[in-house]
Design a protein around this motif. Structure first.
Motif, PDB file in Angstrom:
ATOM      1  N   ASP A 281       0.805  -1.225   0.000  1.00  0.00           N
ATOM      2  CA  ASP A 281       0.000   0.000   0.000  1.00  0.00           C
ATOM      3  C   ASP A 281       0.838   1.275   0.000  1.00  0.00           C
ATOM      4  N   GLU A 282       1.995   1.243   0.665  1.00  0.00           N
ATOM      5  CA  GLU A 282       2.834   2.442   0.776  1.00  0.00           C
ATOM      6  C   GLU A 282       4.056   2.374  -0.133  1.00  0.00           C
ATOM      7  N   ASN A 283       4.095   1.331  -0.968  1.00  0.00           N
ATOM      8  CA  ASN A 283       5.184   1.165  -1.926  1.00  0.00           C
ATOM      9  C   ASN A 283       6.559   1.074  -1.245  1.00  0.00           C
ATOM     10  N   TRP A 284       6.586   0.329  -0.135  1.00  0.00           N
ATOM     11  CA  TRP A 284       7.856   0.083   0.545  1.00  0.00           C
ATOM     12  C   TRP A 284       8.773  -0.754  -0.337  1.00  0.00           C
ATOM     13  N   ALA A 285      10.094  -0.607  -0.144  1.00  0.00           N
ATOM     14  CA  ALA A 285      11.048  -1.538  -0.746  1.00  0.00           C
ATOM     15  C   ALA A 285      10.918  -2.866  -0.012  1.00  0.00           C
ATOM     16  N   VAL A 286      11.137  -3.979  -0.719  1.00  0.00           N
ATOM     17  CA  VAL A 286      10.964  -5.291  -0.113  1.00  0.00           C
ATOM     18  C   VAL A 286      11.909  -5.488   1.066  1.00  0.00           C
ATOM     19  N   GLU A 287      13.043  -4.787   1.053  1.00  0.00           N
ATOM     20  CA  GLU A 287      14.018  -4.912   2.139  1.00  0.00           C
ATOM     21  C   GLU A 287      13.495  -4.341   3.460  1.00  0.00           C
ATOM     22  N   LYS A 288      12.452  -3.530   3.394  1.00  0.00           N
ATOM     23  CA  LYS A 288      11.907  -2.919   4.610  1.00  0.00           C
ATOM     24  C   LYS A 288      10.911  -3.826   5.329  1.00  0.00           C
ATOM     25  N   ILE A 289      10.534  -4.937   4.709  1.00  0.00           N
ATOM     26  CA  ILE A 289       9.591  -5.855   5.348  1.00  0.00           C
ATOM     27  C   ILE A 289      10.247  -6.451   6.596  1.00  0.00           C
ATOM     28  N   HIS A 290       9.490  -6.475   7.679  1.00  0.00           N
ATOM     29  CA  HIS A 290       9.995  -7.001   8.947  1.00  0.00           C
ATOM     30  C   HIS A 290       9.735  -8.505   9.024  1.00  0.00           C
ATOM     31  N   LEU A 291      10.801  -9.286   9.009  1.00  0.00           N
ATOM     32  CA  LEU A 291      10.700 -10.744   8.995  1.00  0.00           C
ATOM     33  C   LEU A 291      11.219 -11.342  10.302  1.00  0.00           C
ATOM     34  N   PRO A 292      10.605 -12.433  10.775  1.00  0.00           N
ATOM     35  CA  PRO A 292      11.081 -13.074  12.003  1.00  0.00           C
ATOM     36  C   PRO A 292      12.417 -13.780  11.775  1.00  0.00           C
ATOM     37  N   ASN A 293      13.291 -13.674  12.755  1.00  0.00           N
ATOM     38  CA  ASN A 293      14.618 -14.281  12.691  1.00  0.00           C
ATOM     39  C   ASN A 293      14.767 -15.208  13.899  1.00  0.00           C
ATOM     40  N   THR A 294      15.080 -16.484  13.655  1.00  0.00           N
ATOM     41  CA  THR A 294      15.162 -17.467  14.741  1.00  0.00           C
ATOM     42  C   THR A 294      16.574 -17.595  15.313  1.00  0.00           C
ATOM     43  N   HIS A 295      17.456 -16.661  14.970  1.00  0.00           N
ATOM     44  CA  HIS A 295      18.844 -16.758  15.434  1.00  0.00           C
ATOM     45  C   HIS A 295      18.929 -16.773  16.958  1.00  0.00           C
ATOM     46  N   LYS A 296      18.104 -15.951  17.622  1.00  0.00           N
ATOM     47  CA  LYS A 296      18.122 -15.871  19.083  1.00  0.00           C
ATOM     48  C   LYS A 296      16.809 -16.384  19.683  1.00  0.00           C
ATOM     49  N   LEU A 297      16.247 -17.401  19.078  1.00  0.00           N
ATOM     50  CA  LEU A 297      14.955 -17.945  19.511  1.00  0.00           C
ATOM     51  C   LEU A 297      14.964 -18.286  20.996  1.00  0.00           C
ATOM     52  N   GLN A 298      13.951 -17.792  21.707  1.00  0.00           N
ATOM     53  CA  GLN A 298      13.809 -18.059  23.139  1.00  0.00           C
ATOM     54  C   GLN A 298      12.470 -18.737  23.388  1.00  0.00           C
ATOM     55  N   PHE A 299      12.511 -19.959  23.920  1.00  0.00           N
ATOM     56  CA  PHE A 299      11.277 -20.676  24.207  1.00  0.00           C
ATOM     57  C   PHE A 299      10.635 -20.146  25.480  1.00  0.00           C
ATOM     58  N   HIS A 300       9.293 -20.180  25.496  1.00  0.00           N
ATOM     59  CA  HIS A 300       8.521 -19.734  26.649  1.00  0.00           C
ATOM     60  C   HIS A 300       8.459 -20.850  27.691  1.00  0.00           C
ATOM     61  N   GLU A 301       8.726 -20.512  28.938  1.00  0.00           N
ATOM     62  CA  GLU A 301       8.656 -21.499  30.014  1.00  0.00           C
ATOM     63  C   GLU A 301       7.241 -21.561  30.569  1.00  0.00           C
ATOM     64  N   LEU A 302       6.696 -22.787  30.650  1.00  0.00           N
ATOM     65  CA  LEU A 302       5.356 -22.951  31.221  1.00  0.00           C
ATOM     66  C   LEU A 302       5.389 -22.763  32.739  1.00  0.00           C
TER      67      LEU A 302
END
Length: 302
Positions: A281-302
């Motif tokens: 809609d705003e004609n962003w460059a594709v590089e500006k898309i915010h993507l999830p990165n699992t490099h520092k993935l932290q699991f949730h403790e129950l």
């Protein structure tokens, strides 16, 4: 922002009390404010649920998943209307440019493969296999015309399981765990898509005629490695226990790196989809898309 994930099993009735979900079992009652709830996962096939509660769950845009006899999610509750500017947003979505879709799909798949490489690194798989995945991530073309995603998947899964492993084999308990986790995350993605006024059946890449959630099938891809990392690092035993299923549901609360910050998967889904809308809609460059990165993935403790 809502955050609670409510898991329902061995419960007599769910109903509405003022602005709260009332959970009843025998003489015991528990009330949870609807404003706190992100999703409700119902595994109890004998549980009664009132129509009034269903309407309020929809009005609060709460994700509700119904599971079958094998505990796998079978259906979800979706609102008939959502975003205040839904018609305008859908009309824009139907006009999304094909070239921009191609670049977006390349970006999504590249990030998915990169995230898969981080999972292998987390599992201490030999560096050569990780490097090959990273090379494939860099070779994805617009629309993934060479199906690099499939090449990466074979390398990825065979790096963790043996060469006889078949992702489609329902008798393998790890596949059941992956399917459960994917279904939970996919439902969360679909919920966010509807909340933002998009049409879930019209995908960027997926075009299944019988798939009402093609867009969710697109947007889940970079999040799949979150489920993989948990299942591959903590494989189930002979079957999916209640405790294990709860851990899969709570993957929505684990944290990934996105837009420079550690965010829950719930929040990351919202940020990612919001940036995709801005891309079109705003004609962003594709590089500006915010993507999830699992490099520092932290699991949730129950």
């Amino acid at each position: 922002m809502s955050w609670r994930v409510v898991h329902i099993t061995r419960i007599d009735q769910l109903s509405l009390h003022l602005n709260s979900l009332k959970v009843k079992r025998g003489d015991d009652e528990l009330k949870i404010p609807l404003s706190d709830i992100f999703s409700v996962v119902i595994e109890d096939l004998s549980c009664k649920i009132t129509s009034r509660l269903i309407i309020e769950l929809v009005n609060h845009n709460i994700l509700v998943m119904f599971c079958g006899p094998k505990h796998l999610p079978e259906a979800q509750l979706m609102p008939m209307s959502g975003h205040h500017g839904q018609h305008k947003r859908i009309m824009r979505q139907l006009e999304w440019d094909e070239e921009k879709k191609g670049r977006l799909w390349k970006t999504i798949i590249s990030q998915k493969i990169f995230n898969q490489s981080r999972v292998l690194d987390r599992l201490n798989v030999e560096q050569d296999r990780i490097n090959r995945l990273l090379m494939l991530a860099s070779e994805v073309e617009d629309h993934d015309t060479k199906n690099t995603e499939a090449q990466a998947a074979r390398l990825y899964f065979h790096s963790v399981f043996d060469d006889s492993y078949q992702r489609s084999d329902d008798s393998i308990v790890e596949n059941a765990a992956l399917n459960y986790g994917y279904a939970v995350v996919n439902a969360a993605v679909a919920r966010t898509i509807s909340a933002k006024g998009l049409l879930p059946s019209v995908g960027v890449h997926h075009k299944g005629e019988r798939n009402p959630f093609n867009l969710a099938s697109d947007f889940i891809e970079p999040f799949r490695p979150v489920v993989d990392a948990f299942v591959m690092g903590n494989p189930p035993e002979e079957f999916l226990t209640k405790s294990y299923r709860l851990q899969l549901i709570n993957l929505l609360h684990c944290k990934v790196l996105i837009n420079g910050k550690m965010q829950t998967v719930i929040r990351a889904i919202d940020i990612f989809i919001g940036s995709v809308i801005d891309y079109f809609d705003e004609n962003w460059a594709v590089e500006k898309i915010h993507l999830p990165n699992t490099h520092k993935l932290q699991f949730h403790e129950l």
